[in-house]
Motif scaffolding. Structure first.
Motif, PDB file in Angstrom:
ATOM      1  N   GLY A 174     -14.221  15.110  11.866  1.00 61.92           N
ATOM      2  CA  GLY A 174     -15.640  15.044  11.556  1.00 61.92           C
ATOM      3  C   GLY A 174     -16.463  14.728  12.776  1.00 61.92           C
ATOM      4  N   THR A 175     -17.767  14.668  12.582  1.00 63.31           N
ATOM      5  CA  THR A 175     -18.692  14.336  13.656  1.00 63.31           C
ATOM      6  C   THR A 175     -19.662  13.284  13.138  1.00 63.31           C
ATOM      7  N   GLU A 176     -19.896  12.244  13.944  1.00 58.16           N
ATOM      8  CA  GLU A 176     -20.895  11.239  13.585  1.00 58.16           C
ATOM      9  C   GLU A 176     -21.975  11.214  14.641  1.00 58.16           C
ATOM     10  N   GLN A 177     -23.197  10.955  14.194  1.00 56.60           N
ATOM     11  CA  GLN A 177     -24.289  10.814  15.159  1.00 56.60           C
ATOM     12  C   GLN A 177     -24.511   9.348  15.439  1.00 56.60           C
ATOM     13  N   ILE A 178     -24.520   9.013  16.712  1.00 58.25           N
ATOM     14  CA  ILE A 178     -24.668   7.626  17.132  1.00 58.25           C
ATOM     15  C   ILE A 178     -25.854   7.538  18.090  1.00 58.25           C
ATOM     16  N   THR A 179     -26.639   6.479  17.959  1.00 56.47           N
ATOM     17  CA  THR A 179     -27.757   6.288  18.870  1.00 56.47           C
ATOM     18  C   THR A 179     -27.333   5.323  19.972  1.00 56.47           C
ATOM     19  N   ASP A 180     -27.444   5.757  21.212  1.00 54.91           N
ATOM     20  CA  ASP A 180     -26.985   4.906  22.315  1.00 54.91           C
ATOM     21  C   ASP A 180     -28.104   3.984  22.797  1.00 54.91           C
ATOM     22  N   GLU A 181     -27.818   3.242  23.896  1.00 57.21           N
ATOM     23  CA  GLU A 181     -28.780   2.228  24.357  1.00 57.21           C
ATOM     24  C   GLU A 181     -30.116   2.841  24.790  1.00 57.21           C
ATOM     25  N   GLN A 182     -30.076   4.057  25.321  1.00 61.11           N
ATOM     26  CA  GLN A 182     -31.326   4.711  25.723  1.00 61.11           C
ATOM     27  C   GLN A 182     -31.997   5.444  24.564  1.00 61.11           C
ATOM     28  N   SER A 206     -16.988  12.698  17.853  1.00 60.23           N
ATOM     29  CA  SER A 206     -15.984  13.225  16.924  1.00 60.23           C
ATOM     30  C   SER A 206     -15.222  12.086  16.262  1.00 60.23           C
ATOM     31  N   THR A 207     -14.776  12.336  15.044  1.00 65.73           N
ATOM     32  CA  THR A 207     -13.990  11.335  14.317  1.00 65.73           C
ATOM     33  C   THR A 207     -12.722  11.981  13.769  1.00 65.73           C
ATOM     34  N   ILE A 208     -11.727  11.133  13.507  1.00 61.15           N
ATOM     35  CA  ILE A 208     -10.510  11.623  12.874  1.00 61.15           C
ATOM     36  C   ILE A 208     -10.087  10.624  11.811  1.00 61.15           C
ATOM     37  N   GLU A 209      -9.558  11.133  10.705  1.00 59.40           N
ATOM     38  CA  GLU A 209      -8.985  10.280   9.667  1.00 59.40           C
ATOM     39  C   GLU A 209      -7.615  10.851   9.327  1.00 59.40           C
ATOM     40  N   ILE A 210      -6.587  10.068   9.542  1.00 56.05           N
ATOM     41  CA  ILE A 210      -5.223  10.525   9.278  1.00 56.05           C
ATOM     42  C   ILE A 210      -4.680   9.719   8.103  1.00 56.05           C
ATOM     43  N   VAL A 211      -4.291  10.395   7.034  1.00 56.05           N
ATOM     44  CA  VAL A 211      -3.769   9.717   5.847  1.00 56.05           C
ATOM     45  C   VAL A 211      -2.243   9.694   5.928  1.00 56.05           C
ATOM     46  N   SER A 264       0.836  -1.206   0.000  1.00 55.36           N
ATOM     47  CA  SER A 264       0.000   0.000   0.000  1.00 55.36           C
ATOM     48  C   SER A 264       0.870   1.254   0.000  1.00 55.36           C
ATOM     49  N   LYS A 265       0.439   2.248  -0.773  1.00 54.08           N
ATOM     50  CA  LYS A 265       1.166   3.522  -0.801  1.00 54.08           C
ATOM     51  C   LYS A 265       0.632   4.475   0.256  1.00 54.08           C
ATOM     52  N   GLU A 266      -0.622   4.273   0.611  1.00 54.56           N
ATOM     53  CA  GLU A 266      -1.248   5.124   1.620  1.00 54.56           C
ATOM     54  C   GLU A 266      -2.093   4.260   2.549  1.00 54.56           C
ATOM     55  N   ILE A 267      -2.163   4.671   3.798  1.00 51.44           N
ATOM     56  CA  ILE A 267      -3.057   4.003   4.744  1.00 51.44           C
ATOM     57  C   ILE A 267      -3.803   5.082   5.509  1.00 51.44           C
ATOM     58  N   VAL A 268      -5.109   4.863   5.703  1.00 50.81           N
ATOM     59  CA  VAL A 268      -5.920   5.805   6.462  1.00 50.81           C
ATOM     60  C   VAL A 268      -6.142   5.243   7.860  1.00 50.81           C
ATOM     61  N   VAL A 269      -5.707   5.994   8.861  1.00 57.59           N
ATOM     62  CA  VAL A 269      -5.925   5.596  10.254  1.00 57.59           C
ATOM     63  C   VAL A 269      -7.147   6.362  10.762  1.00 57.59           C
ATOM     64  N   LYS A 270      -8.193   5.609  11.110  1.00 54.93           N
ATOM     65  CA  LYS A 270      -9.448   6.237  11.543  1.00 54.93           C
ATOM     66  C   LYS A 270      -9.730   5.914  12.995  1.00 54.93           C
TER      67      LYS A 270
END
Lengths: 94, 94
Positions: free
Chosen positions: A70-78, A85-90, A32-38
């Motif tokens: 970035g930001t993701e919306q997640i539905t929890d148990e309740q 928040s999310t991060i993607e490092i190339v 691989s020439k690039e890898i994305v760490v998320k």
């Protein structure tokens, strides 16, 4: 990359950082020439650790080519919606 | 910025994210064009939360202008040197 390839992704979770470091090294080893760490939420700091270890200790020719937040919306148990928040490092060769 | 100014820094630590969000808002309110949000170690994920909250919920004209990752060496109580990852996120008007 002239041919558009999808860079392999290492999704960082709760395991020790070295597991993900190994996953990155294996990826580059297999061509691989690039890898994305998320990562998201509290794992974000571990993702930064992983990138720094790979870059400083193992593959010193690598550079951080891009970092996306970035930001993701997640539905929890309740059944409430929480923002995570999310991060993607190339990582790639310079 | 034509005149070189030093952008004010918000150092994210262990307090709730909203404390640092408020610090950022106060900084922009008092005329800063850029603010640097810094954190190290486990606080890195909170720094990303802070930036996302400021950008998505309060000052939607802001963009992330730069993100720098780094490593600092810290000496702990047992006099051992440990590596700690750092992040610096530059927030500014687009």
């Amino acid at each position: 990359m002239s041919e558009k390839q999808i860079a392999p992704t290492v999704l960082v979770g709760k395991k020790p950082a070295m597991s993900y470091v190994l996953a990155c090294l294996t990826g580059f080893q297999s061509g691989s020439k690039e890898i994305v760490v998320k990562a998201r939420g509290k794992a974000i700091s571990r993702a930064v650790d992983v990138v720094q270890i790979v870059k400083n200790r193992f593959l010193t020719n690598l550079v951080v080519k891009d970092i996306r937040l970035g930001t993701e919306q997640i539905t929890d148990e309740q059944n409430r919606t929480v923002n995570v928040s999310t991060i993607e490092i190339v990582l790639g060769a310079s």
